[in-house]
Design a protein around this motif. Structure first.
Motif, PDB file in Angstrom:
ATOM      1  N   LEU A 187       0.612  -1.024   0.332  1.00  0.00           N
ATOM      2  CA  LEU A 187       0.076   0.004   0.136  1.00  0.00           C
ATOM      3  C   LEU A 187       0.666   1.381  -0.109  1.00  0.00           C
ATOM      4  O   LEU A 187       2.028   1.604   0.779  1.00  0.00           O
ATOM      5  N   GLY A 188       0.004   2.576  -0.272  1.00  0.00           N
ATOM      6  CA  GLY A 188       0.777   3.947  -0.250  1.00  0.00           C
ATOM      7  C   GLY A 188      -0.445   3.991   0.057  1.00  0.00           C
ATOM      8  O   GLY A 188      -1.353   4.220   0.938  1.00  0.00           O
ATOM      9  N   LEU A 189       0.508   5.427   0.854  1.00  0.00           N
ATOM     10  CA  LEU A 189      -1.023   5.928   2.432  1.00  0.00           C
ATOM     11  C   LEU A 189      -0.621   7.813   2.068  1.00  0.00           C
ATOM     12  O   LEU A 189       0.792   8.353   1.243  1.00  0.00           O
ATOM     13  N   ARG A 190      -2.067   8.029   1.653  1.00  0.00           N
ATOM     14  CA  ARG A 190      -1.982   9.670   1.574  1.00  0.00           C
ATOM     15  C   ARG A 190      -2.309  10.016   3.062  1.00  0.00           C
ATOM     16  O   ARG A 190      -3.521   9.843   3.332  1.00  0.00           O
ATOM     17  N   ILE A 191      -1.408  11.087   3.695  1.00  0.00           N
ATOM     18  CA  ILE A 191      -1.556  11.090   5.071  1.00  0.00           C
ATOM     19  C   ILE A 191      -2.007  12.627   4.924  1.00  0.00           C
ATOM     20  O   ILE A 191      -1.457  13.280   4.671  1.00  0.00           O
ATOM     21  N   ALA A 192      -3.507  13.237   5.743  1.00  0.00           N
ATOM     22  CA  ALA A 192      -3.259  14.596   5.572  1.00  0.00           C
ATOM     23  C   ALA A 192      -4.128  15.245   7.058  1.00  0.00           C
ATOM     24  O   ALA A 192      -4.519  14.420   7.792  1.00  0.00           O
ATOM     25  N   ASP A 193      -3.517  16.396   7.563  1.00  0.00           N
ATOM     26  CA  ASP A 193      -4.261  17.332   8.726  1.00  0.00           C
ATOM     27  C   ASP A 193      -5.610  17.875   7.908  1.00  0.00           C
ATOM     28  O   ASP A 193      -6.125  18.747   6.861  1.00  0.00           O
ATOM     29  N   LYS A 194      -6.514  16.851   8.458  1.00  0.00           N
ATOM     30  CA  LYS A 194      -8.452  17.613   7.886  1.00  0.00           C
ATOM     31  C   LYS A 194      -8.339  18.659   7.973  1.00  0.00           C
ATOM     32  O   LYS A 194      -9.338  19.673   7.653  1.00  0.00           O
ATOM     33  N   TYR A 199      -1.256  18.242   3.209  1.00  0.00           N
ATOM     34  CA  TYR A 199      -0.925  16.680   2.876  1.00  0.00           C
ATOM     35  C   TYR A 199       0.661  15.925   3.174  1.00  0.00           C
ATOM     36  O   TYR A 199       0.823  16.856   2.030  1.00  0.00           O
ATOM     37  N   PHE A 200       0.517  14.395   2.741  1.00  0.00           N
ATOM     38  CA  PHE A 200       1.540  13.795   2.204  1.00  0.00           C
ATOM     39  C   PHE A 200       1.620  12.860   1.669  1.00  0.00           C
ATOM     40  O   PHE A 200       0.257  11.954   2.474  1.00  0.00           O
ATOM     41  N   TYR A 201       2.610  11.779   0.846  1.00  0.00           N
ATOM     42  CA  TYR A 201       1.910  10.703   0.300  1.00  0.00           C
ATOM     43  C   TYR A 201       3.920   9.811   1.126  1.00  0.00           C
ATOM     44  O   TYR A 201       4.456  10.682   0.984  1.00  0.00           O
ATOM     45  N   PHE A 202       3.361   8.676   1.674  1.00  0.00           N
ATOM     46  CA  PHE A 202       4.420   7.601   2.041  1.00  0.00           C
ATOM     47  C   PHE A 202       4.165   6.137   1.124  1.00  0.00           C
ATOM     48  O   PHE A 202       2.994   5.909   1.269  1.00  0.00           O
ATOM     49  N   LEU A 203       5.510   5.952   0.203  1.00  0.00           N
ATOM     50  CA  LEU A 203       5.313   5.498  -0.674  1.00  0.00           C
ATOM     51  C   LEU A 203       6.473   4.480  -0.386  1.00  0.00           C
ATOM     52  O   LEU A 203       7.460   4.373  -0.767  1.00  0.00           O
ATOM     53  N   ALA A 204       7.095   3.552   0.824  1.00  0.00           N
ATOM     54  CA  ALA A 204       8.603   3.085   1.195  1.00  0.00           C
ATOM     55  C   ALA A 204       8.242   1.901  -0.080  1.00  0.00           C
ATOM     56  O   ALA A 204       9.162   1.047  -0.111  1.00  0.00           O
ATOM     57  N   VAL A 209       6.210   3.416 -10.981  1.00  0.00           N
ATOM     58  CA  VAL A 209       4.811   4.494 -11.772  1.00  0.00           C
ATOM     59  C   VAL A 209       4.337   3.911 -12.155  1.00  0.00           C
ATOM     60  O   VAL A 209       4.849   4.360 -13.501  1.00  0.00           O
ATOM     61  N   THR A 210       2.708   4.135 -12.083  1.00  0.00           N
ATOM     62  CA  THR A 210       2.073   3.702 -13.057  1.00  0.00           C
ATOM     63  C   THR A 210       1.404   5.365 -13.822  1.00  0.00           C
ATOM     64  O   THR A 210       2.045   6.701 -12.677  1.00  0.00           O
ATOM     65  N   ASP A 211       0.642   5.360 -14.706  1.00  0.00           N
ATOM     66  CA  ASP A 211       0.164   7.078 -14.432  1.00  0.00           C
ATOM     67  C   ASP A 211      -0.875   7.115 -14.279  1.00  0.00           C
ATOM     68  O   ASP A 211      -1.044   8.499 -12.968  1.00  0.00           O
ATOM     69  N   GLU A 212      -1.717   6.217 -13.487  1.00  0.00           N
ATOM     70  CA  GLU A 212      -1.887   6.506 -12.167  1.00  0.00           C
ATOM     71  C   GLU A 212      -1.853   6.756 -11.670  1.00  0.00           C
ATOM     72  O   GLU A 212      -2.291   7.963 -10.765  1.00  0.00           O
ATOM     73  N   LEU A 213      -0.705   6.594 -10.293  1.00  0.00           N
ATOM     74  CA  LEU A 213       0.131   6.925  -9.231  1.00  0.00           C
ATOM     75  C   LEU A 213       1.204   8.456 -10.176  1.00  0.00           C
ATOM     76  O   LEU A 213       0.661   9.321  -8.854  1.00  0.00           O
ATOM     77  N   LYS A 214       1.479   8.206 -11.172  1.00  0.00           N
ATOM     78  CA  LYS A 214       1.738  10.150 -11.441  1.00  0.00           C
ATOM     79  C   LYS A 214       0.770  11.133 -11.320  1.00  0.00           C
ATOM     80  O   LYS A 214       0.662  12.096 -10.583  1.00  0.00           O
ATOM     81  N   ALA A 215      -0.601  10.726 -11.819  1.00  0.00           N
ATOM     82  CA  ALA A 215      -1.623  11.547 -11.367  1.00  0.00           C
ATOM     83  C   ALA A 215      -2.414  11.662 -10.161  1.00  0.00           C
ATOM     84  O   ALA A 215      -2.915  12.396  -9.987  1.00  0.00           O
ATOM     85  N   ARG A 216      -1.774  10.394  -9.645  1.00  0.00           N
ATOM     86  CA  ARG A 216      -2.632  10.847  -8.014  1.00  0.00           C
ATOM     87  C   ARG A 216      -1.304  11.599  -6.888  1.00  0.00           C
ATOM     88  O   ARG A 216      -2.097  12.581  -6.362  1.00  0.00           O
ATOM     89  N   ILE A 217      -0.525  11.517  -7.491  1.00  0.00           N
ATOM     90  CA  ILE A 217       0.481  11.913  -6.408  1.00  0.00           C
ATOM     91  C   ILE A 217       1.085  13.637  -7.304  1.00  0.00           C
ATOM     92  O   ILE A 217       1.971  15.040  -6.908  1.00  0.00           O
ATOM     93  N   LYS A 218       0.857  14.060  -8.072  1.00  0.00           N
ATOM     94  CA  LYS A 218       1.219  15.234  -9.408  1.00  0.00           C
ATOM     95  C   LYS A 218       0.931  16.487  -8.243  1.00  0.00           C
ATOM     96  O   LYS A 218      -0.122  16.747  -7.263  1.00  0.00           O
ATOM     97  N   GLY A 219       1.759  17.388  -8.314  1.00  0.00           N
ATOM     98  CA  GLY A 219       1.900  18.375  -7.473  1.00  0.00           C
ATOM     99  C   GLY A 219       1.660  17.998  -6.094  1.00  0.00           C
ATOM    100  O   GLY A 219       1.707  19.348  -4.993  1.00  0.00           O
ATOM    101  N   VAL A 223       6.702  13.960  -0.645  1.00  0.00           N
ATOM    102  CA  VAL A 223       6.828  12.592  -1.562  1.00  0.00           C
ATOM    103  C   VAL A 223       7.889  11.632  -1.185  1.00  0.00           C
ATOM    104  O   VAL A 223       8.519  12.253  -1.049  1.00  0.00           O
ATOM    105  N   PHE A 224       7.401  10.230   0.082  1.00  0.00           N
ATOM    106  CA  PHE A 224       8.324  10.061   0.685  1.00  0.00           C
ATOM    107  C   PHE A 224       8.469   8.522  -0.204  1.00  0.00           C
ATOM    108  O   PHE A 224       6.751   8.184  -0.211  1.00  0.00           O
TER     109      PHE A 224
END
Length: 309
Positions: A187-194, A199-204, A209-219, A223-224
């Motif tokens: 799993l990857g995680l998107r962790i956000a302060d509500k 927010y930030f992403y964690f992918l250990a 890197v799929t096109d779907e992942l690129k679209a998710r994390i862009k901007g 990102v870890f």
């Protein structure tokens, strides 16, 4: 506000690895002690008082001692600010540290049902009695709010999502306790302060890197990301093993379709490599590999690095 502390940045074995004589480990033992790094994990908090770990590395006891934010409150005989542990996979690198948290302090484990099935199947994890350490199943693409001690809301939203990867290597050729469907093993995680929306992403761990992942994390502001090897055949070329990065479920930093190239156009403000193998020459400051990743805007953190969003 989100506070993130890097507890460790190395892959399995750490730097130096106990039985390794590669150039990085040799230098870490002798003239370059600053290369020393424990195995990959982070801690994050919204209020500075309650902390959540992402993965529990085999070095967790050492990491907790070295991290003042995770120390018991002064004057209390038994206390820990750690409210929960979120597991992104079931590799030894991610779960072994749970055994260092067996002394009766309450916290919650959040993990996909496939990972929880492995913990249940291995009786050694029964030292974490479920009356004290709750095991909370999480689902792919279903956000959840980890609880504060006592069950109150933390104000943090965590979104788990599937990333390309592999199941735990120690289950290769064996029946998985949760069955053959592999969704949820990595799993990857998107962790956000509500409250603030930061927010930030964690992918250990990530195989590509799929096109779907690129679209998710862009901007994203931070990102870890998996930095296991510099090149796919690194361990083979160095005489340290017979597996490629891809066969272990990890993308390389360099090369066509590597992490550096894949992230180049994603406008991510801060890019941090984690889970870096001791074979990776990018550990060495001044090396061509380190210069290349820094020119591309990447960072290799030291243990204890704190980032605030």
């Amino acid at each position: 506000m989100l506070r993130i502390v890097v507890l460790g940045a190395a892959a399995g074995g750490g730097v130096p690895q106990w039985n390794c004589g590669c150039p990085v480990c040799v230098k870490a033992r002798s003239e370059r002690p600053e290369l020393t790094s424990t195995q990959a994990s982070i801690a994050f908090s919204r209020d500075g008082a309650h902390w959540y770990l992402v993965n529990a590395s085999p070095d967790l006891r050492q990491q907790m001692i070295a991290t003042p934010q995770l120390h018991p409150t002064k004057g209390l005989l038994r206390h820990s600010p750690i409210a929960g542990v979120i597991l992104t996979n079931s590799e030894v690198d991610a779960v072994a540290g749970l055994l260092s948290m067996r002394e009766g302090s309450p916290f919650s484990i959040y993990a996909h049902s496939r990972v929880l099935a492995i913990l249940k199947d291995n009786s050694i994890f029964n030292v974490l009695g479920e009356k004290t350490v709750a095991r909370q199943p999480i689902e792919v693409n279903q956000p959840f709010e980890p609880a504060l001690p006592g069950g109150g809301p933390s104000g943090i939203e965590v979104l788990p999502f599937e990333v390309p990867g592999k199941g735990a290597w120690y289950l290769e050729g064996k029946a998985h306790p949760a069955g053959i469907d592999g969704v949820g093993d990595t799993l990857g995680l998107r962790i956000a302060d509500k409250a603030t929306g930061q927010y930030f992403y964690f992918l250990a761990a990530c195989a590509h890197v799929t096109d779907e992942l690129k679209a998710r994390i862009k901007g994203a502001p931070l990102v870890f990301f998996d930095g296991t090897v510099w090149r796919d055949d690194e361990m083979i070329a160095a005489g340290l093993g017979h597996k490629t990065g891809q066969s272990m479920g990890h993308i390389s930093m360099s090369g066509d379709h590597g992490a550096i190239e894949s992230f180049a156009a994603l406008d991510i403000a801060r890019k941090v490599f984690l889970h870096i193998n001791n074979s990776n020459p990018a550990w060495l400051k001044g090396s061509d590999e380190r210069k290349a990743l820094e020119r591309a805007g990447w960072q290799i953190p030291t243990d204890g690095t704190e980032i605030t969003l």
